[in-house]
Every structure is written in structure tokens, then in C-alpha cells.
Design an enzyme around this catalytic site. Sequence first.
Site, PDB file in Angstrom:
ATOM      1  N   SER A 150       0.783  -1.198  -0.016  1.00 23.67           N
ATOM      2  CA  SER A 150      -0.144   0.077   0.074  1.00 23.67           C
ATOM      3  C   SER A 150       0.801   1.155  -0.065  1.00 23.67           C
ATOM      4  O   SER A 150       0.428   2.426  -0.414  1.00 23.67           O
ATOM      5  CB  SER A 150      -1.221   0.076   1.239  1.00 23.67           C
ATOM      6  OG  SER A 150      -0.166  -0.347   2.449  1.00 23.67           O
TER       7      SER A 150
ATOM      8  N   HIS B 113      -5.110  -3.758  -2.534  1.00 24.37           N
ATOM      9  CA  HIS B 113      -4.845  -2.847  -3.686  1.00 24.37           C
ATOM     10  C   HIS B 113      -4.469  -3.580  -4.704  1.00 24.37           C
ATOM     11  O   HIS B 113      -4.327  -2.950  -5.954  1.00 24.37           O
ATOM     12  CB  HIS B 113      -3.528  -1.983  -2.983  1.00 24.37           C
ATOM     13  CG  HIS B 113      -3.845  -1.435  -1.935  1.00 24.37           C
ATOM     14  ND1 HIS B 113      -4.222   0.144  -1.760  1.00 24.37           N
ATOM     15  CD2 HIS B 113      -3.640  -1.326  -0.577  1.00 24.37           C
ATOM     16  CE1 HIS B 113      -4.358   0.546  -0.699  1.00 24.37           C
ATOM     17  NE2 HIS B 113      -4.033  -0.377  -0.031  1.00 24.37           N
TER      18      HIS B 113
ATOM     19  N   LYS C  84     -11.836   0.176  -2.432  1.00 21.10           N
ATOM     20  CA  LYS C  84     -10.990   0.897  -3.441  1.00 21.10           C
ATOM     21  C   LYS C  84     -11.374   0.703  -5.036  1.00 21.10           C
ATOM     22  O   LYS C  84     -12.408   1.194  -5.153  1.00 21.10           O
ATOM     23  CB  LYS C  84      -9.533  -0.050  -3.072  1.00 21.10           C
ATOM     24  CG  LYS C  84      -9.026   0.373  -1.634  1.00 21.10           C
ATOM     25  CD  LYS C  84      -7.983  -0.450  -1.351  1.00 21.10           C
ATOM     26  CE  LYS C  84      -7.262   0.121  -0.037  1.00 21.10           C
ATOM     27  NZ  LYS C  84      -8.309  -0.005   1.066  1.00 21.10           N
TER      28      LYS C  84
END
Length: 390
Positions: free
Chosen positions: A182, A210, A241
Site C-alpha cells: 500500500s 490494492h 478501493k
Amino acid sequence: MDLFDKCKKTEHIDEAISMGIYPYFHALESKQDTEVIIDGHRTIMLGSNNYMGLTSDQRTIDAGIEAMKKYGTGCSGSRFLNGTLVLHEELERKLSSFVNKDDAMTFSTGFQSNLGIISAICSKGDYIISDRENHASIVDGQRLSFAKTVKYLHSDMDDLKRVLETIPLESPKLIITDGVFSMGGDIAKLPDIYDLAQKYNARIMVDDAHGLGMIGDCGRGTANYYGMDNEIDIIMSTFSKSLASLGGFVASRKDVIKYVKHISRPFIFSASIPPANAAVAIKALEILQNEPQRQKQLMDNGNYMREGYRRLGLKIGNSQTAIIPIFTEKSERTFRICKMLLDEGVYVNPVVAPAVPEGECLLRTSYTATHTKEQLDFALSCFEKVFKAI
């Protein structure tokens, strides 16, 4: 000593506020998008995890609205009892299929997902082997599990081998790594990790918060990126996300998911994600699969900015994705740069001690598939102006 004495030790916060460089809790006055309004000013957003640009897509917005109309605003209970909707089950089926696993289960947040998975799967007498740059939710999940945790140097396979050699071969063990890290934007070395796991009798869990959306076929994540869907035992990711929502999930074998569902306290004793969140994640997953050009544009934007930062002579580390750190060394310098960039119209995230060692502070920049070249060029011009001035 009074319990609250520790709460008075905020001099560093007060100092940053008095200097006008406190960088946190900026309130947005608009949607989360490539451009936002902060303090009434147009600002290029380079600090969001909205990788696919779907938080402001009308299709995801409409999906959330329709789900709220049909199912109401919340579930008023845990998944274990009254809080399961057909939407949750549909989402879990689609997630397990997307990441090529037998089954999946959802959690209320991504952070809670790691707490719930790790504390259920691991217990006293087990070993967790963890990359030093793993997310804080993994660290807290390890604490909650009561397993013995041993860390290895970031992406250092020689050090991982050294650690594994110190643990009895017959002991139950789980290697945990972020897929895409990250802060650094680099990708875990899953083929090497798998080889070591096979040799030393360990299972593997990947936190793909991610990686999902960013890499792999249509954004299927890090395991898929390496062609290792079957080799990775547990895949975890979030909805906040690339999937433009809120929540998290774990995917694995059916027996593993069944066990976690009936053991995980963070799952059993938390309300389920609201209908709108589930519907938005379903719609975002559909868009990911139908519009692979978004993933390509995201990576193109990351490559474009990497080249731009290198051209400016900025130190950006080993990023391979649309997360690019810019190293700024000291905390105060980092805060000043953030404030100067914001004044110019660019938002970035400061990362300072204790999140990183003092002297290794950085700006975490991240990009979205819907950023335009004009927006990126404007941002680069602001970086050039600020770093020359600083």
C-alpha cells in the site's frame, strides 16, 4: 498517574496546527473523484484509492440507490443471524468466481476482514510469518490470534527462508503478505513465496486490497497476475478501493470459509454491510470485467507519472503500479510539501513516523483510471514548482 494523562501528549499535533501545516482531516465538499473541492478550491486528487474511478460513476450510484429502495438503509444485525440478504450471497458467489476460489464471505470493513480471518484461522501454537510492510490490519489480526508472529524483511526471500528454517517443519504456519504493497506500490514475489511455502510446509494468505482491480486479468489480483490462482490458499480484499464501496471479503476453499463463518468473532458480532454497499460492489465488479480498458488506463497513468517524477529528479522507490511514493525524509518537511501542494491545487497523503521510520517519510500518491493527461500534467507542474521552492 491518571488514565487520561497520555491524552495530553499532543504537542506535535498542536505545533503542526500552529504552523499551518497540519495535513489531516481535510473535508471534501464534493464526490470522491479525480478532482474534488477542498476549502472551496478545485483540487486534483492524488491521494484516493478510487483506482477504477467508480465512486462517481452513475451506474454504481444508481445500483446503490435501487438497493436502498428495495432493501432499506441497513440490515440491523449480523450475517450470522438476521443480517444476511440475498444480495450478500450474490456478491459472495460473484467474488469467489472472480478470484477463482470455491467460496467467499464478506465482512463489514476491509480492516475487520483481516482481523476476522487471521484470528479464526490461526491460534496459540501456530506460527504467522509476516512481511514487515504488511498493513496494520494484518498486524492487529496477528495479535488477536495469539499465534506466534515472526516478521521477515520486506520482500526479502532470503530472510523469509531464514525465518522458516527456525520454525519446526511440522508446526502449522501461515505466510501473510500484501499483494500490492500500500505504501511502496511494489508487487509481492508470490512465486518465490510459494516455493518456500512448499518446502517448509506453510499456507499462504494474500491481502489483495490494492491488487484487486489493479493487476491480473480484468483486475483479478496478484495471484492471477502470476497465474497462481490455485497455489494461493487465502485471498482477502476490500470494497473501498477498486469496488467503490465499503466492506471486505475472504475467498478460499469451502471448508475454510465454513469454518471462518462459524468461528470469527469480528464476523459473528458485527452488523452486515448495508444493501447499498453490497449492490455497489456487485455493479463495480461487473464493470471491472466488462471494461478492461479501465485497468489498462490506470496502469498507463501510473507509468506516465513515474516517468514524470523521474524527469523531475524525485526519489520514488520501486513502484510497479498506480501507487507511487515520493520520499521526503523528515516529518516537518513532508507536512510543508503537502501544504504547498494543496495551496497549488494538488492533494497527496503524507506518511510519517511511526508509520515509517523517522528519516524515511514520504508522500503517498495514487492514481485513478479516469485521471486525464491534463490533470496529471497540471499535477507534475505543481510538483516541479513546490520541490524547487522547498
